[in-house]
Design an enzyme around this catalytic site. Structure first.
Site, PDB file in Angstrom:
ATOM      1  N   THR A 149       5.388  23.615  23.993  1.00 62.99           N
ATOM      2  CA  THR A 149       6.528  24.368  24.507  1.00 62.99           C
ATOM      3  C   THR A 149       6.269  24.674  25.974  1.00 62.99           C
ATOM      4  OG1 THR A 149       6.762  25.381  22.324  1.00 62.99           O
ATOM      5  CG2 THR A 149       8.021  26.347  24.121  1.00 62.99           C
ATOM      6  N   LYS A 188      -1.853  22.284  18.483  1.00 69.59           N
ATOM      7  CA  LYS A 188      -0.592  22.937  18.122  1.00 69.59           C
ATOM      8  C   LYS A 188       0.156  22.031  17.147  1.00 69.59           C
ATOM      9  CE  LYS A 188       2.613  26.071  20.385  1.00 69.59           C
ATOM     10  NZ  LYS A 188       3.102  26.585  21.686  1.00 69.59           N
ATOM     11  N   GLU A 203      -6.388  35.406  18.115  1.00 71.26           N
ATOM     12  CA  GLU A 203      -5.274  35.268  19.047  1.00 71.26           C
ATOM     13  C   GLU A 203      -4.182  36.256  18.674  1.00 71.26           C
ATOM     14  OE1 GLU A 203      -4.186  31.188  18.489  1.00 71.26           O
ATOM     15  OE2 GLU A 203      -3.432  31.507  16.455  1.00 71.26           O
TER      16      GLU A 203
END
Length: 265
Positions: A28, A140, A173
């Protein structure tokens, strides 16, 4: 707008393995003035993900051209790129898949990131722990159900983002961001060899810190290490850098590291 394999459409085959198994990866990217920020790094991320997942050969030059052309349609926005193994066969085997699927979409830029950067945010400890999986750690990939559950729990709180541990109780995270904290001139970020996503902004910040007076450490530490931190930050390619006012039950007022890094983000 959405492109699927270079064509303006929004319908994907029900047999695509991205839908069937989450068999793919994505990135992204932020779009500013019609250009993709850090485009080479996003291509590299997709290449690394495709290699790890053993996806069929991808025409990277064509993909980069599609990303560039689609980004030109937005002054400010978010470009999402998904790669899947494509369609073919039945069951888990992907030997019949010869043509990967490319899905590109452009959307508006999240308005709240501006206020986050100026005002700071609050992190709530998530009850959802990330499973340790070194085979997929860092990339990802399309299997984001853990993040979906983290987000669902976050939305039941007044916090802005989630603070996420793994199943061994170590910091990893946030729901959609990487984590840094500072103690004096020592800066720490979680080791992502077992779980989590190694984000592009995380990589950029790490490179900047290696060339600075700060000492950077990638660590496996429990939640309590944030108790005596001087400062906490989160980052991703869209934010791109946000100061934290409160993480779990601890508060922070310093912006030293934030002000040092902000011109480079």
């Amino acid at each position: 707008m959405m492109l699927i394999n270079g064509m303006a459409q929004n319908q994907l085959s029900a047999t695509d393995r991205g839908l069937q198994f989450g068999d793919g990866c994505f990135t992204t990217a932020r779009v500013i003035n019609g250009e993709v920020c850090w485009l080479p790094m996003h291509i590299q991320r997709l290449q690394q993900g495709a290699e790890r997942l053993l996806l069929p050969t991808i025409d990277w030059a064509r993909l980069q051209h599609e990303m560039t052309e689609l980004a030109r349609q937005a002054q400010q926005g978010v470009l999402k790129v998904i790669l899947t193994r494509g369609s073919g066969g039945r069951g888990y085997s992907g030997v019949a898949c010869e043509q990967p699927t490319r899905v590109l979409s452009i959307s508006g830029y999240p308005a709240h990131y501006s206020s986050w950067r100026e005002e700071g945010i609050t992190l709530a400890l998530s009850p959802v722990a990330l499973a340790r999986n070194p085979l997929l750690a860092g990339i990802k990939h399309l299997n984001r159900l853990e993040q979906v559950l983290i987000r669902a729990h976050l939305e039941q709180t007044a916090a802005d983002e989630a603070l996420v541990l793994d199943t061994a109780g170590q910091l990893v995270e946030c729901c959609a961001a990487n984590l840094f904290w500072r103690k004096g001139e020592a800066v720490f970020t979680p080791d992502l060899s077992q779980s989590g996503v190694a984000g592009i902004m995380r990589r950029r910040i790490m490179a900047r810190l290696f060339a600075s007076r700060y000492a950077l450490h990638c660590v496996s530490e429990p939640l309590e290490t944030l108790r005596d931190a001087d400062e906490v930050l989160i980052c991703n390619a869209l934010m791109p850098l946000v100061p934290v006012n409160q993480a779990h039950e601890w508060t922070y007022s310093s912006r030293e590291l934030y002000e040092f890094l902000r011109p480079h983000c």
